[in-house]
Motif scaffolding. Structure first.
Motif, PDB file in Angstrom:
ATOM      1  N   ASP A   1       0.528   3.749   2.651  1.00 46.58           N
ATOM      2  CA  ASP A   1       0.941   3.274   1.400  1.00 46.58           C
ATOM      3  C   ASP A   1       0.245   4.266   0.557  1.00 46.58           C
ATOM      4  O   ASP A   1       0.877   4.689  -0.581  1.00 46.58           O
ATOM      5  CB  ASP A   1       0.733   1.896   1.374  1.00 46.58           C
TER       6      ASP A   1
ATOM      7  N   LEU B   1      -1.300   7.157   0.468  1.00 42.98           N
ATOM      8  CA  LEU B   1      -0.814   8.324   0.428  1.00 42.98           C
ATOM      9  C   LEU B   1       0.698   8.783  -0.105  1.00 42.98           C
ATOM     10  O   LEU B   1       0.897   9.823  -0.638  1.00 42.98           O
ATOM     11  CB  LEU B   1      -1.254   9.235   1.682  1.00 42.98           C
ATOM     12  N   LEU B   2       1.576   8.103   0.421  1.00 40.58           N
ATOM     13  CA  LEU B   2       2.880   8.489   0.282  1.00 40.58           C
ATOM     14  C   LEU B   2       3.578   7.577  -0.932  1.00 40.58           C
ATOM     15  O   LEU B   2       4.647   7.986  -1.427  1.00 40.58           O
ATOM     16  CB  LEU B   2       3.779   7.951   1.495  1.00 40.58           C
ATOM     17  N   ASP B   3       3.025   6.502  -1.596  1.00 42.36           N
ATOM     18  CA  ASP B   3       3.630   5.834  -2.618  1.00 42.36           C
ATOM     19  C   ASP B   3       2.864   6.183  -3.836  1.00 42.36           C
ATOM     20  O   ASP B   3       1.726   5.394  -4.026  1.00 42.36           O
ATOM     21  CB  ASP B   3       3.668   4.460  -2.405  1.00 42.36           C
ATOM     22  N   GLU B   4       3.397   6.872  -5.044  1.00 42.06           N
ATOM     23  CA  GLU B   4       2.788   7.220  -6.008  1.00 42.06           C
ATOM     24  C   GLU B   4       2.405   5.997  -6.783  1.00 42.06           C
ATOM     25  O   GLU B   4       1.422   5.899  -7.719  1.00 42.06           O
ATOM     26  CB  GLU B   4       3.463   8.292  -6.904  1.00 42.06           C
ATOM     27  N   ASN B   5       3.040   4.882  -6.632  1.00 44.15           N
ATOM     28  CA  ASN B   5       2.827   3.563  -7.456  1.00 44.15           C
ATOM     29  C   ASN B   5       2.245   2.629  -6.574  1.00 44.15           C
ATOM     30  O   ASN B   5       2.319   1.268  -6.759  1.00 44.15           O
ATOM     31  CB  ASN B   5       3.983   3.190  -7.953  1.00 44.15           C
ATOM     32  N   SER B   6       1.641   2.820  -5.628  1.00 42.85           N
ATOM     33  CA  SER B   6       0.570   2.004  -4.883  1.00 42.85           C
ATOM     34  C   SER B   6      -0.161   1.094  -5.441  1.00 42.85           C
ATOM     35  O   SER B   6      -0.556  -0.091  -4.938  1.00 42.85           O
ATOM     36  CB  SER B   6      -0.100   2.707  -3.671  1.00 42.85           C
TER      37      SER B   6
END
Length: 58
Positions: free
Chosen positions: A47, A49-54
């Protein structure tokens, strides 16, 4: 984290730092992001690394 002891170990170094930066523990397991009573966030590395809104909902 897999055991309560590992959770304590993962957060121990962060709790000794007295600053205003977010404290994050990244785990390999797929977990729902969670903020504990001391403000330390535990979340999946995927999450992070892959979700810019984490961090938006935490």
């Amino acid at each position: 984290m897999r055991t309560p002891e590992k959770a304590v170990q993962g957060k121990a170094s962060l709790l000794g730092i007295n600053d205003s930066f977010k404290k994050v523990v990244l785990v390999r397991d797929v977990v729902k992001p969670l903020r504990d009573e001391r403000g330390v966030v535990t979340m999946s590395v995927f999450d992070f690394l892959l979700d810019e809104n984490s961090f938006a909902g935490i």
